[in-house]
Design a protein around this motif. Structure first.
Motif, mmCIF file in Angstrom:
data_model
loop_
_atom_site.group_PDB
_atom_site.id
_atom_site.type_symbol
_atom_site.label_atom_id
_atom_site.label_comp_id
_atom_site.label_asym_id
_atom_site.label_seq_id
_atom_site.Cartn_x
_atom_site.Cartn_y
_atom_site.Cartn_z
ATOM 1 N N UNK A 1 0.835 -1.215 0.000
ATOM 2 C CA UNK A 1 0.000 0.000 0.000
ATOM 3 C C UNK A 1 0.863 1.257 0.000
ATOM 4 N N UNK A 2 1.934 1.245 0.774
ATOM 5 C CA UNK A 2 2.846 2.402 0.763
ATOM 6 C C UNK A 2 3.502 2.553 -0.605
ATOM 7 N N UNK A 3 3.946 1.436 -1.161
ATOM 8 C CA UNK A 3 4.601 1.474 -2.472
ATOM 9 C C UNK A 3 3.635 1.994 -3.533
ATOM 10 N N UNK A 4 2.372 1.640 -3.390
ATOM 11 C CA UNK A 4 1.351 2.114 -4.321
ATOM 12 C C UNK A 4 0.955 3.564 -4.081
ATOM 13 N N UNK B 1 6.982 -9.801 -15.576
ATOM 14 C CA UNK B 1 7.685 -9.034 -16.586
ATOM 15 C C UNK B 1 7.090 -7.635 -16.641
ATOM 16 N N UNK B 2 7.906 -6.698 -17.012
ATOM 17 C CA UNK B 2 7.465 -5.316 -17.044
ATOM 18 C C UNK B 2 7.569 -4.787 -18.467
ATOM 19 N N UNK C 1 4.508 4.996 -21.640
ATOM 20 C CA UNK C 1 3.441 5.749 -22.304
ATOM 21 C C UNK C 1 2.384 6.248 -21.341
ATOM 22 N N UNK C 2 2.099 5.462 -20.314
ATOM 23 C CA UNK C 2 1.025 5.826 -19.382
ATOM 24 C C UNK C 2 1.552 6.325 -18.039
ATOM 25 N N UNK C 3 2.868 6.516 -17.958
ATOM 26 C CA UNK C 3 3.437 7.004 -16.700
ATOM 27 C C UNK C 3 3.017 6.173 -15.493
ATOM 28 N N UNK C 4 3.104 4.868 -15.646
ATOM 29 C CA UNK C 4 2.787 3.972 -14.540
ATOM 30 C C UNK C 4 4.070 3.710 -13.749
ATOM 31 N N UNK C 5 4.030 4.008 -12.475
ATOM 32 C CA UNK C 5 5.164 3.733 -11.608
ATOM 33 C C UNK C 5 5.055 2.336 -11.019
ATOM 34 N N UNK C 6 6.183 1.676 -10.895
ATOM 35 C CA UNK C 6 6.217 0.344 -10.291
ATOM 36 C C UNK C 6 7.172 0.407 -9.099
ATOM 37 N N UNK C 7 6.614 0.196 -7.926
ATOM 38 C CA UNK C 7 7.411 0.275 -6.710
ATOM 39 C C UNK C 7 7.100 -0.917 -5.822
ATOM 40 N N UNK C 8 8.019 -1.227 -4.964
ATOM 41 C CA UNK C 8 7.792 -2.314 -4.024
ATOM 42 C C UNK C 8 8.978 -3.231 -4.000
ATOM 43 N N UNK C 9 8.726 -4.442 -3.547
ATOM 44 C CA UNK C 9 9.800 -5.411 -3.416
ATOM 45 C C UNK C 9 9.624 -6.171 -2.122
ATOM 46 N N UNK D 1 10.627 2.291 -9.890
ATOM 47 C CA UNK D 1 10.867 2.853 -11.222
ATOM 48 C C UNK D 1 9.620 3.639 -11.617
ATOM 49 N N UNK D 2 9.783 4.938 -11.768
ATOM 50 C CA UNK D 2 8.650 5.806 -12.091
ATOM 51 C C UNK D 2 9.060 6.750 -13.204
#
Lengths: 349, 349
Positions: free
Chosen positions: A165-168, A279-280, A287-295, B292-293
């Motif tokens: 939730x924090x990463x999101x 996979x990312x 294109x959509x400025x989607x951030x991917x965070x976490x781990x 990664x953002x």
């Protein structure tokens, strides 16, 4: 003492092993009061990660301190303690940054430490805890039987859901979807609501789990998966994807579902251990400025913050435990999770 | 009027094309005062993205409004305007979320719009601007010649550098490394310092560009690349990678360099248009909690915020222009960037 060893695919056994003792001044020995089986334990159990020789297992436990080394100052004999799934010193730069899973002195449960000495697994009677001051968190009192499962979730799944939730970037008013209805996904629902999310869509096609998600605060449930699931969530939210999607599975498919669901400029908070994926697709992210965070969740960082809510009964993450087993029934505890007849197995030594 | 057409690999020509006119009530026609060549223009120019037939090109320009449609309310004839590199309505949910590049009514410069009508490219004398109220930003006055280049950067590179810094989570006290010493990377240095970064390491082996990075506020320069570059930055910062790495190139190698440089729990803010990459090694991201953002920068969202600092001379992003060309010299403007004899070409019609 008795402890669990993994011998090979679907072969876990409780056997006699040496009693742990304090080996270094920073060690403690903890008597395990409760432990559990993690979804990630199922991988070696299923043989996805082959085991060459019998190995100790289990990384989620709570218990009572039996002995401490001479340098241990924050933990005392008789204290009830929560042990997060990663060992950390609490003082290095990464711990100070809240990333205890990257501790420069980090060790793992169930394998030899840097000195070659066994660090016991959590699924046993006792555990030698290195870096006890950094690793363990003392609870206000010894929890009673009713409180015990909820406290136990702070070792992993509740903290991991919180990390998602924090990463999101979940905050007051956020719209959220949660991919995955396992224990972590369900805890992510709790975490999202606790952080103020206004809408939380649980993506689940399992009756009992979706009911628990609703009990935990999910405002909606979507049974569809993949493209259909993404479309259903977006439709539910009036044509725009959620601000955050919490990916709590770890497969290529679940990550793609998350990426297809989140709105432009939104974030995917992911905590599912990557299982040959995810996979990312960079062009889609770009294109959509989607951030991917976490781990891998630094749950140690979150225990003190979540504990008061657990203690007060404000959140009840321990409801994810729907099977309780004695240590000698460890095979059944694993099999139940493997066969998905339970969401998560609690183990009482 | 005269406008630039791309005919094929390394073949750009200025030719006569029809004068633009207002076609819809939401259109404006702008007389271009200055435009420029973008690093991303070099891809079709180099033939990386093949061109089937001659096409209009250029997506960064400023100018004066010559004509407006009947529904245009926020822009008037005679206004000096900044045109960001993406056309947006400013009112849809994505624009309201600050992701103007995902506008549901978005169009692109230099190609036909959804009605089949040409939207002129920026490298010409005039441009028909759809959705003028949403797309254009009016400046306080007409900028003088000295201010013009700085204002022009708000169409793309300054806003894109700012987006990288925001995506990287840069704030007061942050430690930052910037991968890429092109115009965007240099603007990212400005943006990071403007947001309060304490240390900004420019990764550059080009003398003039690294000097400009220092003028823009970089506290350190590292010439090494790849593994050696990452190690050098980490060493410079006392053994811990920076909180944020701003990836302003867009190759697999530059992304890997960024990921290898950032500290555990840190963020890579990326704005380099993915050129056959970058690839994202998920296990590395997961294990170290690297976020990664970023993506295609919604520079429209940033113009009003950056404009006062540009107008006051607090930041001077226009120094990235080190070559000025007349429109009829467009071939030389492209060749200079292609051959890296200039960082960025300014074009005066």
């Amino acid at each position: 003492m008795r402890a669990t060893l993994l011998h090979g695919p679907r072969d876990v056994r409780v056997e006699q092993v040496p009693d742990p003792v304090v080996r270094r001044p920073t060690d403690a020995v903890v008597r395990v009061v409760a432990s559990c089986v993690c979804g990630s334990d199922l991988w070696p159990y299923r043989g996805v990660r082959p085991v060459r020789e019998p190995r100790r297992i289990g990384h989620e436990f709570v218990g009572v301190v039996e002995e401490v080394g001479s340098d241990v100052a924050r933990v005392a004999v008789g204290d009830f303690v929560v042990a997060p799934f990663a060992i950390s010193d609490g003082t290095c730069v990464h711990c100070r940054n809240g990333v205890h899973t990257s501790c420069v002195h980090g060790e793992s449960w169930g394998s030899a430490d840097r000195y070659g000495d066994m660090v016991d697994g959590g699924q046993g009677e006792y555990v030698r805890v290195p870096l006890a001051d950094g690793t363990l968190v003392v609870t206000p009192e010894h929890p009673d039987d009713a409180l015990l499962p909820h406290v136990l979730t702070l070792t992993d799944v509740m903290g991991t859901g919180h990390h998602a939730a924090l990463a999101g970037g979940v905050r007051a008013g956020s719209t959220v979807a949660v991919v995955g209805d396992g224990a972590v996904g369900l805890c992510a629902v709790i975490a999202a609501r606790r952080l103020g999310a206004e809408r939380v869509v649980a993506m689940s096609r399992h009756e009992a789990r979706s009911a628990l998600a609703v009990r935990f605060g999910a405002t909606d449930v979507v049974a569809e998966r993949g493209d259909e699931g993404a479309a259903a969530v977006i439709d539910l939210l009036g044509g725009v994807g959620p601000d955050a999607v919490l990916e709590c599975v770890g497969t290529k498919e679940s990550m793609q579902q998350a990426l297809d669901t989140v709105r432009p400029g939104g974030r995917v908070g992911y905590v599912g251990v990557p299982a040959g994926g995810p996979e990312l697709p960079v062009p889609q992210l770009f294109g959509a400025n989607i951030g991917v965070l976490g781990g891998v969740a630094p749950v140690r960082a979150y225990i003190e913050g979540l504990l008061p809510d657990v203690w007060a009964g404000t959140i009840e993450p321990g409801l994810v435990f729907d099977g309780t087993f004695a240590l000698d029934e460890i095979g059944a505890a694993y099999a139940a999770m493997d066969e998905r007849t339970v969401t998560k197995s609690l183990v009482l030594p």
